[in-house]
Design a protein around this motif. Structure first.
Motif, PDB file in Angstrom:
ATOM      1  N   ARG A 305     -51.139 -33.956  10.559  1.00  0.00           N
ATOM      2  CA  ARG A 305     -51.628 -35.318  10.835  1.00  0.00           C
ATOM      3  C   ARG A 305     -50.746 -36.012  11.862  1.00  0.00           C
ATOM      4  NH1 ARG A 305     -52.478 -36.109   4.451  1.00  0.00           N
ATOM      5  NH2 ARG A 305     -54.508 -35.075   4.296  1.00  0.00           N
ATOM      6  N   ALA A 306     -49.437 -35.748  11.784  1.00  0.00           N
ATOM      7  CA  ALA A 306     -48.532 -36.315  12.787  1.00  0.00           C
ATOM      8  C   ALA A 306     -48.851 -35.760  14.169  1.00  0.00           C
ATOM      9  CB  ALA A 306     -47.082 -36.012  12.410  1.00  0.00           C
ATOM     10  N   LEU A 307     -49.135 -34.451  14.252  1.00  0.00           N
ATOM     11  CA  LEU A 307     -49.477 -33.850  15.545  1.00  0.00           C
ATOM     12  C   LEU A 307     -50.755 -34.456  16.122  1.00  0.00           C
ATOM     13  CD1 LEU A 307     -48.685 -30.076  14.837  1.00  0.00           C
ATOM     14  CD2 LEU A 307     -47.389 -31.651  16.288  1.00  0.00           C
ATOM     15  N   ASP A 308     -51.729 -34.762  15.255  1.00  0.00           N
ATOM     16  CA  ASP A 308     -52.955 -35.413  15.722  1.00  0.00           C
ATOM     17  C   ASP A 308     -52.623 -36.721  16.435  1.00  0.00           C
ATOM     18  OD1 ASP A 308     -54.619 -33.442  14.737  1.00  0.00           O
ATOM     19  OD2 ASP A 308     -55.025 -34.489  12.852  1.00  0.00           O
ATOM     20  N   ARG A 309     -51.767 -37.505  15.807  1.00  0.00           N
ATOM     21  CA  ARG A 309     -51.408 -38.812  16.364  1.00  0.00           C
ATOM     22  C   ARG A 309     -50.551 -38.657  17.629  1.00  0.00           C
ATOM     23  NH1 ARG A 309     -51.251 -42.630  11.885  1.00  0.00           N
ATOM     24  NH2 ARG A 309     -50.044 -44.049  13.213  1.00  0.00           N
ATOM     25  N   LEU A 310     -49.613 -37.715  17.618  1.00  0.00           N
ATOM     26  CA  LEU A 310     -48.754 -37.501  18.779  1.00  0.00           C
ATOM     27  C   LEU A 310     -49.565 -36.983  19.965  1.00  0.00           C
ATOM     28  CD1 LEU A 310     -45.714 -35.865  16.964  1.00  0.00           C
ATOM     29  CD2 LEU A 310     -45.786 -38.163  17.961  1.00  0.00           C
ATOM     30  N   GLU A 311     -50.573 -36.170  19.681  1.00  0.00           N
ATOM     31  CA  GLU A 311     -51.451 -35.653  20.731  1.00  0.00           C
ATOM     32  C   GLU A 311     -52.207 -36.782  21.407  1.00  0.00           C
ATOM     33  OE1 GLU A 311     -53.825 -31.444  20.957  1.00  0.00           O
ATOM     34  OE2 GLU A 311     -54.148 -32.708  19.198  1.00  0.00           O
ATOM     35  N   ASP A 312     -52.453 -37.843  20.648  1.00  0.00           N
ATOM     36  CA  ASP A 312     -53.128 -39.026  21.202  1.00  0.00           C
ATOM     37  C   ASP A 312     -52.142 -40.002  21.834  1.00  0.00           C
ATOM     38  OD1 ASP A 312     -55.605 -38.094  20.430  1.00  0.00           O
ATOM     39  OD2 ASP A 312     -55.582 -39.133  18.497  1.00  0.00           O
ATOM     40  N   GLY A 313     -50.850 -39.628  21.882  1.00  0.00           N
ATOM     41  CA  GLY A 313     -49.853 -40.466  22.532  1.00  0.00           C
ATOM     42  C   GLY A 313     -49.252 -41.544  21.665  1.00  0.00           C
ATOM     43  N   GLU A 314     -49.280 -41.371  20.342  1.00  0.00           N
ATOM     44  CA  GLU A 314     -48.742 -42.376  19.411  1.00  0.00           C
ATOM     45  C   GLU A 314     -47.338 -42.841  19.851  1.00  0.00           C
ATOM     46  OE1 GLU A 314     -48.086 -45.046  17.080  1.00  0.00           O
ATOM     47  OE2 GLU A 314     -49.870 -43.962  16.337  1.00  0.00           O
ATOM     48  N   PRO A 315     -47.161 -44.152  20.143  1.00  0.00           N
ATOM     49  CA  PRO A 315     -45.852 -44.623  20.606  1.00  0.00           C
ATOM     50  C   PRO A 315     -44.917 -45.065  19.485  1.00  0.00           C
ATOM     51  CG  PRO A 315     -47.464 -46.372  20.857  1.00  0.00           C
ATOM     52  CD  PRO A 315     -48.206 -45.193  20.276  1.00  0.00           C
ATOM     53  N   ASP A 316     -45.486 -45.415  18.326  1.00  0.00           N
ATOM     54  CA  ASP A 316     -44.701 -46.022  17.243  1.00  0.00           C
ATOM     55  C   ASP A 316     -44.356 -44.980  16.187  1.00  0.00           C
ATOM     56  OD1 ASP A 316     -43.543 -47.620  15.334  1.00  0.00           O
ATOM     57  OD2 ASP A 316     -45.372 -48.738  14.835  1.00  0.00           O
ATOM     58  N   LEU A 317     -43.206 -44.341  16.314  1.00  0.00           N
ATOM     59  CA  LEU A 317     -42.834 -43.291  15.371  1.00  0.00           C
ATOM     60  C   LEU A 317     -42.482 -43.853  14.003  1.00  0.00           C
ATOM     61  CD1 LEU A 317     -40.750 -40.895  17.645  1.00  0.00           C
ATOM     62  CD2 LEU A 317     -43.191 -40.826  17.080  1.00  0.00           C
ATOM     63  N   ALA A 318     -41.917 -45.034  13.949  1.00  0.00           N
ATOM     64  CA  ALA A 318     -41.615 -45.659  12.660  1.00  0.00           C
ATOM     65  C   ALA A 318     -42.903 -45.968  11.903  1.00  0.00           C
ATOM     66  CB  ALA A 318     -40.790 -46.924  12.855  1.00  0.00           C
ATOM     67  N   GLY A 319     -43.892 -46.487  12.620  1.00  0.00           N
ATOM     68  CA  GLY A 319     -45.184 -46.760  11.995  1.00  0.00           C
ATOM     69  C   GLY A 319     -45.890 -45.494  11.569  1.00  0.00           C
ATOM     70  N   LEU A 320     -45.763 -44.450  12.378  1.00  0.00           N
ATOM     71  CA  LEU A 320     -46.358 -43.162  12.041  1.00  0.00           C
ATOM     72  C   LEU A 320     -45.743 -42.623  10.754  1.00  0.00           C
ATOM     73  CD1 LEU A 320     -48.111 -40.685  12.745  1.00  0.00           C
ATOM     74  CD2 LEU A 320     -46.226 -39.860  14.172  1.00  0.00           C
ATOM     75  N   ALA A 321     -44.423 -42.719  10.634  1.00  0.00           N
ATOM     76  CA  ALA A 321     -43.747 -42.259   9.423  1.00  0.00           C
ATOM     77  C   ALA A 321     -44.254 -42.995   8.198  1.00  0.00           C
ATOM     78  CB  ALA A 321     -42.237 -42.435   9.571  1.00  0.00           C
ATOM     79  N   ALA A 322     -44.391 -44.306   8.312  1.00  0.00           N
ATOM     80  CA  ALA A 322     -44.867 -45.109   7.178  1.00  0.00           C
ATOM     81  C   ALA A 322     -46.305 -44.743   6.818  1.00  0.00           C
ATOM     82  CB  ALA A 322     -44.761 -46.596   7.518  1.00  0.00           C
ATOM     83  N   ASP A 323     -47.148 -44.551   7.827  1.00  0.00           N
ATOM     84  CA  ASP A 323     -48.560 -44.232   7.575  1.00  0.00           C
ATOM     85  C   ASP A 323     -48.714 -42.905   6.845  1.00  0.00           C
ATOM     86  OD1 ASP A 323     -49.257 -46.549   8.878  1.00  0.00           O
ATOM     87  OD2 ASP A 323     -49.876 -45.556  10.744  1.00  0.00           O
ATOM     88  N   LEU A 324     -47.820 -41.963   7.130  1.00  0.00           N
ATOM     89  CA  LEU A 324     -47.944 -40.630   6.548  1.00  0.00           C
ATOM     90  C   LEU A 324     -47.128 -40.452   5.274  1.00  0.00           C
ATOM     91  CD1 LEU A 324     -47.899 -38.432   9.786  1.00  0.00           C
ATOM     92  CD2 LEU A 324     -49.861 -39.248   8.484  1.00  0.00           C
ATOM     93  N   GLY A 325     -46.503 -41.531   4.807  1.00  0.00           N
ATOM     94  CA  GLY A 325     -45.812 -41.479   3.528  1.00  0.00           C
ATOM     95  C   GLY A 325     -44.393 -40.960   3.578  1.00  0.00           C
ATOM     96  N   PHE A 326     -43.781 -40.909   4.765  1.00  0.00           N
ATOM     97  CA  PHE A 326     -42.384 -40.501   4.860  1.00  0.00           C
ATOM     98  C   PHE A 326     -41.491 -41.694   4.531  1.00  0.00           C
ATOM     99  CE2 PHE A 326     -44.531 -37.368   7.524  1.00  0.00           C
ATOM    100  CZ  PHE A 326     -43.942 -36.187   7.078  1.00  0.00           C
ATOM    101  N   ALA A 327     -40.277 -41.403   4.092  1.00  0.00           N
ATOM    102  CA  ALA A 327     -39.366 -42.475   3.696  1.00  0.00           C
ATOM    103  C   ALA A 327     -39.024 -43.366   4.883  1.00  0.00           C
ATOM    104  CB  ALA A 327     -38.098 -41.881   3.086  1.00  0.00           C
TER     105      ALA A 327
END
Length: 355
Positions: A305-327
């Protein structure tokens, strides 16, 4: 309905995007393979039967086909999109000297190789860029366990998914009954309720969508002793516990719940409760069946799921972590680097071509 779009073709290989919009639980007519091939799923899931063994195929489990293989398919969860690669006998022989297992666990490194291969297919440079990524993809997919990196769970997962001669009695019927059905060893006519958090279809679904897979009674043309079929199911109830479930069925149920992001997949204990088994049994079954731990599988799905978002150019890694349930972002970075060998920022550059 099946649609195949050619991405590239050379005497040594051919690559197609195959989209299926079928929605049936019964097996298709036999299809006989004429070339060596590798199939990886991008979206959705379906079932494949070959040599008397049924396998649930999804973005975490692909398969290898050999000339002469007789294949049957069922699509109880709606549509799916796959990458199908066919190789000439000479190229196949140069890449693998052994008969590979029919099913293969798609770890995050193979997922990344698949994504980079698809990006190369859009470049227009078939003879170099695509050809190089093709070799990298196939080599990653067909690597032998002893050549995988040290300490890698995936090195043991080529996989244990119901290979001929190793599947327990009734495995074929149990898997064909569907990924989230109960074992085929239950008594005839038993009404069985089960949880079916199915993967969404490409047309109408979204991550986390839960659908009940409902099958009508078999027709006279298809019914018969030993016929693979699913009995009626109801949505999101716990699996009934009549009769023992094989590891294959239990693991297929757990995989589907994790991929559908079912609320109970947030932890081992709630997931075991959903599936009406002990946490110990679920954990042990996963390791026996796939060759990796349940924890690593769940993280592998989150990394995808992270790769899906990164492939789309996701700029907010902190937000990505929160969305995917990482600490936190550091937890995301550690997990992604463990699975892919790169940090999220580096992967974003690889997948988007950004400087």
């Amino acid at each position: 309905m099946r649609c195949a779009v050619e991405l590239a073709a050379r005497p040594e290989f051919a690559v197609h995007t195959v989209s299926c919009r079928d929605d049936h639980r019964g097996w298709s007519a036999p299809e006989v393979r004429t070339r060596h091939g590798l199939v990886l799923v991008r979206r959705g899931r379906f079932r494949r039967r070959a040599a008397g063994v049924s396998t649930d195929v999804d973005p975490t489990v692909g398969y290898v086909s050999l000339p002469g293989d007789e294949e049957h398919f069922a699509h109880p969860a709606g549509g799916d999109v796959c990458t199908s690669i066919s190789l000439s006998p000479q190229l196949w022989q140069s890449l693998t000297h052994d008969r590979p297992p029919p099913n293969l666990y798609v770890d995050a490194r193979l997922d990344l190789a698949h994504r980079r291969f698809l990006a190369a297919s859009a470049s227009g440079d078939v003879d170099y860029a695509l050809a190089e990524q093709l070799l990298a993809l196939v080599a990653t997919a067909l690597r032998r366990p002893e050549t995988a990196g040290p300490g890698t769970d995936e090195a043991r997962a080529t996989t244990g998914l119901s290979r001929p001669g190793t599947a327990s009695p009734g495995t074929d019927q149990a898997l064909a009954a569907t990924a989230l059905s109960l074992p085929a060893t239950a008594s005839p006519g038993t009404d069985r309720a089960l949880a079916v958090p199915a993967l969404s279809s490409p047309e109408t679904g979204s991550p986390g969508t839960y659908r009940a897979l409902v099958s009508a009674a078999p027709s006279p043309e298809t019914a018969g002793p030993g016929t693979d079929q699913a009995l009626p199911s109801t949505a999101l109830s716990r699996p009934a516990t009549r009769g023992p479930r094989t590891d294959s069925v239990l693991v297929a149920q757990a995989r589907a719940a994790i991929q559908a992001d079912h609320p109970a997949s947030s932890g081992l204990f709630p997931l075991a409760e959903l599936l009406a088994v002990s946490p110990y049994r679920l954990s042990r079954a996963f390791s026996r069946e796939l060759g990796i731990s349940l924890t690593r599988y769940r993280n592998r799905v989150r990394v995808s799921r992270a790769l899906d978002r990164l492939e789309d150019g996701e700029p907010d890694l902190a937000g990505l972590a929160a969305d995917l349930g990482f600490a936190d972002q550091a937890h995301l970075t550690r997990t992604v680097r463990t699975h892919c060998g790169h940090t999220p920022a580096a992967l974003r550059r690889l997948l988007t071509g950004a400087p």
